[in-house]
Design an enzyme around this catalytic site. Structure first.
Site, PDB file in Angstrom:
ATOM      1  N   GLU A 145      14.489   3.924   0.627  1.00  0.00           N
ATOM      2  CA  GLU A 145      13.733   4.401  -0.897  1.00  0.00           C
ATOM      3  C   GLU A 145      14.075   5.593  -1.302  1.00  0.00           C
ATOM      4  OE1 GLU A 145       9.725   3.011  -0.712  1.00  0.00           O
ATOM      5  OE2 GLU A 145      10.408   0.798  -0.142  1.00  0.00           O
ATOM      6  N   GLU A 171      -2.835   2.273   2.063  1.00  0.00           N
ATOM      7  CA  GLU A 171      -2.306   0.941   2.018  1.00  0.00           C
ATOM      8  C   GLU A 171      -1.854   0.139   3.352  1.00  0.00           C
ATOM      9  OE1 GLU A 171       1.960  -1.032   0.151  1.00  0.00           O
ATOM     10  OE2 GLU A 171       1.184   0.570  -0.817  1.00  0.00           O
ATOM     11  N   LYS A 206       2.734  -7.558  -6.142  1.00  0.00           N
ATOM     12  CA  LYS A 206       4.306  -7.777  -6.130  1.00  0.00           C
ATOM     13  C   LYS A 206       4.512  -9.162  -6.607  1.00  0.00           C
ATOM     14  CE  LYS A 206       4.970  -4.717  -2.062  1.00  0.00           C
ATOM     15  NZ  LYS A 206       5.442  -4.491  -0.462  1.00  0.00           N
TER      16      LYS A 206
END
Length: 408
Positions: A197, A274, A326
Site C-alpha cells: 500500500e 483495528e 468493506k
C-alpha cells in the site's frame, strides 16, 4: 426510470498485479462502472472473492447466470438487484459467482442510477443530508501480510483531523515523508522499502515503529496547526497461533495482548486500534473496549466482516465500538449499507476501507460521505507519487471541496 439494457464484464489487474473484474452497466445513455478489489489479510467470515477456478470461472458464470437476469431491471431497484445476486449465487459467501463479481455488479448499478439522475454517487446513495466528511487515515509504516520483512503489526497509520479533507490528506502525506526521514536518520545503512500500500517497510520492532510514527505525527501537527494522531491496524488474527499472539520479540496470551494494546493506546494517544485481537474473541474485544473505548476507537474488521449477524453479536456483547466497512466483504451495496445502519443505530462508528489489492475505482470515497463514516482508510495512502493512491485521495479531497467539514 431507465432499465438495464446491457451489462459487460472484463478481467483487469489490481494494484498487486493480480486479476480481478470490472463491470459496466448501461441504460439509455447512463453508464456505471465499478471494479472490485481483493484483500491479502482476510476474515474467515467474508465473501469469497472468486469461485474455485478463479476469475475466468467467475466471468463465465456472470455471462451464464447474472447478465441475462439483470437485463431489464430498473436502475434504481438496488435492493432487488442485490437480492437477485444473492439468489443467483445461492451460497452464504458468494462462493459460486464470486463476491468480486457481485460487488462490482451491485456498485455499477448504483453508479449507473446516479448517472441517469445526473447526481454524484454520494448524493444518490446518501440523499440530501449526506454531509459528514471522513477523517483520512493514512498508512505510513507497513508490515504483516502487506510487507514482507516489516513489522508484525500490519499498519501504522496517521489520522489527520484538519479543517478540510484536503488539508488532512496533505497532512497525512507529510507524515509519510517525515517518517521516511526519521527511519533514514535512525537506520542510515538499513534497507527501506515499500509495502503493498505504499507504506514504508523497515527492519524495525513494532514499538520502535510506533515511537517513530508518534514523533512524526507530533512534528506534522505542530507544522499544520491541527491534530494528527497515530493509529494501528494490528491484523492480530494473522499472528494468533496456538492460542498465543506471536510477535518477533514476544509471545503474549490473550489477556496479555489486551493489556499490551491498552497500554499502547494510553501511552501513545492512539486514535484507533483495528483488529487488535483474534477475529473470534468477542469477549476479549468487550474487555478491551471497556478499558480504552472512551478515548480510542476499537475497530472490528475481521471480527465483523461487514456482516450484520456478526455485528449483532458484537453489539450484544459490547465488543468494539467501531466497524470497518468493506463492500466486497459482504458482496453488495445493500449488505454494506445494512451494516452501516445497524452500527449507527447502536452508537458504533464506521470507517470505510479499501483493500490492499486495489483498483483506480473511486466508489468508496463516495460511500464514505454517503454513509456518514467517521474515517476513510486509503490505499497507497502516504505515497503521493503513486498514481493509484493519488486517484483515491484526490477523490476524497474533491468531496471535501463541495462543502465545509462537519467536525467530530
Amino acid at each position: 426510470m431507465p432499465s438495464i439494457e446491457a451489462a459487460e464484464i472484463r478481467k483487469i489487474l489490481d494494484s498487486r498485479g493480480d486479476p480481478t473484474v470490472e463491470v459496466d452497466i448501461l441504460a439509455e445513455g447512463a453508464r456505471g462502472r465499478a471494479a472490485a478489489p481483493s484483500g491479502a489479510s482476510t476474515s474467515a467470515h467474508e465473501a469469497r472473492a472468486f469461485p474455485e477456478g478463479g476469475v475466468d470461472v467467475a466471468i463465465a458464470r456472470f455471462h451464464e447466470d447474472v447478465e441475462p437476469r439483470i437485463i431489464g431491471l430498473e436502475l434504481t431497484s438496488q435492493k432487488e438487484v442485490d437480492r437477485l445476486l444473492q439468489q443467483i449465487d445461492g451460497t452464504p459467501d458468494f462462493s459460486r459467482i464470486g463476491g468480486n463479481v457481485a460487488v462490482a455488479v451491485s456498485l455499477a448499478v448504483a453508479k449507473a442510477a446516479a448517472d441517469s439522475l445526473h447526481l454524484p454517487l454520494y448524493r444518490y446513495v446518501g440523499g440530501a443530508f449526506a454531509h459528514r466528511l471522513p477523517h483520512p487515515m493514512g498508512n505510513v509504516i507497513g508490515g504483516g501480510r502487506h510487507a514482507i520483512g516489516g513489522t508484525t503489526i500490519q499498519e501504522f497509520m496517521a489520522v489527520s483531523r484538519g479543517p478540510t479533507v484536503a488539508a488532512s490528506v496533505f497532512a497525512n502525506a507529510r507524515v509519510h515523508r517525515v517518517v521516511r526521514d526519521l527511519l533514514r536518520d535512525r537506520q542510515p545503512s538499513g534497507p527501506l522499502g515499500r509495502g503493498d500500500e505504499g507504506a514504508w517497510v523497515a527492519a524495525i520492532g513494532d514499538e520502535d515503529a510506533l515511537v517513530i510514527l508518534a514523533e512524526a505525527c507530533r512534528i506534522v501537527s505542530h507544522e499544520v496547526g491541527f491534530d494528527v494522531a497515530p493509529a494501528l491496524d494490528l491484523a492480530a488474527s494473522e499472528f494468533f497461533e496456538g492460542g498465543k499472539y506471536r510477535y518477533r520479540d514476544r509471545t503474549l496470551s490473550p489477556d496479555g495482548q489486551i493489556d499490551f494494546v491498552a497500554d499502547l493506546a494510553d501511552r501513545y494517544g492512539l486514535f484507533s486500534v483495528e483488529d487488535p485481537l483474534d477475529e473470534e474473541d468477542f469477549a476479549g474485544y468487550a474487555r478491551l473496549t471497556e478499558l480504552v473505548g472512551k478515548t480510542c476507537h476499537v475497530i472490528g474488521d475481521d471480527l465483523f466482516a461487514t456482516n450484520v449477524e456478526r455485528l449483532h453479536k458484537g453489539v450484544e456483547m459490547h465488543a468494539a465500538n467501531a466497524i470497518l466497512i468493506k463492500p466486497n466483504q459482504i458482496g453488495t451495496l445493500s449488505g454494506a449499507k445494512a451494516a452501516v445502519d445497524l452500527a449507527h443505530r447502536h452508537g458504533y462508528a464506521t470507517v470505510i476501507s479499501h483493500r490492499s489489492g486495489e483498483t483506480t475505482d473511486e466508489t468508496i470515497a463516495h460511500l464514505a460521505v454517503a454513509f456518514g463514516c467517521l474515517g476513510r482508510a486509503h490505499p497507497d495512502r502516504g505515497g503521493a507519487r503513486r498514481g493509484l493512491g493519488c486517484r483515491k485521495r484526490n477523490g476524497s479531497a474533491r468531496k471535501g471541496s463541495s462543502y465545509p467539514r462537519t467536525r467530530t
